[in-house]
Design a protein around this motif. Structure first.
Motif, PDB file in Angstrom:
ATOM      1  N   GLU A  18       0.995  -1.197   0.107  1.00  0.00           N
ATOM      2  CA  GLU A  18       0.172  -0.080  -0.123  1.00  0.00           C
ATOM      3  C   GLU A  18       0.944   1.220   0.084  1.00  0.00           C
ATOM      4  N   GLU A  19       2.004   1.295   0.695  1.00  0.00           N
ATOM      5  CA  GLU A  19       2.762   2.238   0.936  1.00  0.00           C
ATOM      6  C   GLU A  19       3.639   2.583  -0.318  1.00  0.00           C
ATOM      7  N   SER A  58       2.612   1.797  -3.477  1.00  0.00           N
ATOM      8  CA  SER A  58       1.768   1.533  -4.453  1.00  0.00           C
ATOM      9  C   SER A  58       1.808   2.752  -5.594  1.00  0.00           C
ATOM     10  N   SER A  59       2.219   3.894  -5.148  1.00  0.00           N
ATOM     11  CA  SER A  59       2.464   5.140  -6.037  1.00  0.00           C
ATOM     12  C   SER A  59       3.956   5.290  -6.435  1.00  0.00           C
ATOM     13  N   LYS A  60       4.919   4.552  -5.918  1.00  0.00           N
ATOM     14  CA  LYS A  60       6.261   5.070  -6.047  1.00  0.00           C
ATOM     15  C   LYS A  60       6.896   4.759  -7.556  1.00  0.00           C
ATOM     16  N   GLU A  61       7.407   5.646  -8.254  1.00  0.00           N
ATOM     17  CA  GLU A  61       8.028   5.315  -9.381  1.00  0.00           C
ATOM     18  C   GLU A  61       9.453   4.790  -9.170  1.00  0.00           C
ATOM     19  N   ASP A  75       6.730   1.634 -18.027  1.00  0.00           N
ATOM     20  CA  ASP A  75       6.302   2.262 -19.271  1.00  0.00           C
ATOM     21  C   ASP A  75       7.605   2.484 -20.219  1.00  0.00           C
ATOM     22  N   LYS A 132       6.268   0.808 -12.107  1.00  0.00           N
ATOM     23  CA  LYS A 132       5.250   0.923 -10.782  1.00  0.00           C
ATOM     24  C   LYS A 132       5.121  -0.700 -10.454  1.00  0.00           C
TER      25      LYS A 132
END
Length: 231
Positions: free
Chosen positions: A48-49, A51-54, A89, A96
């Protein structure tokens, strides 16, 4: 067959199915109809922590896989193996996190729940696809999923990787590192990786090998080697 006989057969079949279902539900010694594949609570929180890290480099993605292997040992939630699957990407090169997996063999009484297989199953469940070889919406190219594992896969996980649809596999510790503490990795040879390459899967090895091997070495001093070489 007369209609009455057909009806009787159907009723008998339904009754038998009902009886079997009751038998299945009545005792843990009867046939089971489901299995459990779960992450430890600490791993769920980390996902959860993050999840948005690149992620941009193989090193930082492998750092997560090695961290998972070490924490799985320190938390006493399984063996010293961790895996993380990312989607990259292809235009920006940024990746991600899609899923993680840690070894849950002993914890969940399931010899197939290695770090790689757990991560693969959770990724495919999230993607709602039996394969990660998924086309982009334009239909002109395929999405790129990459599997990072803290140790080179055993025979089972190498096969699972081949069928998973990932575009790339990156490994840290070696087969020799795992077998040095007593784990049996099965019939895996360098030629085995050729099957992955022929299927279009890129293979990269020994990224943070020393760090991952240290986790294995420390586990080997006191941890349970559940498929030890002498078995």
């Amino acid at each position: 067959m007369p209609l009455l006989a057909l009806a009787g057969t159907a009723v008998a079949t339904a009754g038998l199915c009902s009886f079997i279902q009751k038998r299945n539900d009545s005792s843990s010694h009867d046939i089971h109809h489901r299995v459990e594949i779960t992450l430890p609570s600490w791993a769920k929180l980390e996902v959860e922590e993050l999840s948005s890290k690149e992620y941009k480099s193989d090193k930082e993605m492998m750092e997560l896989a090695v961290h998972l292997s070490a924490r799985n040992v320190s938390e006493n939630t399984g063996g010293p193996f961790g895996t993380a699957i990312f989607e990259r990407d292809t235009k920006s090169g940024i990746a991600k996190l899609v899923s993680v997996g840690v070894n849950r063999v002993v914890t969940l009484s399931n010899s197939t729940l290695h770090g790689e297989t757990v991560a693969i199953q959770l990724a495919q469940s999230r993607l709602k696809s039996f394969t990660m070889k998924i086309p982009h919406e334009d239909g002109k190219s395929t999405r790129q999923f990459e599997l990072f594992t803290s140790c080179e896969p055993c025979a089972m996980c190498l096969g699972a990787t081949l069928w998973s649809g990932v575009s790339r596999i990156v490994c840290a510790a070696t087969k020799a590192d795992a077998e040095a503490i007593g784990f049996k990795e099965g019939p895996v040879f360098e030629a085995s990786y050729d099957h992955l390459r022929e299927a279009g899967i890129e293979v990269k090895k020994e990224v943070l090998q020393k760090e991952a091997a240290l986790v294995l070495k420390e586990y080997g001093e006191n941890g349970l080697i559940y498929n030890a070489s002498e078995m």
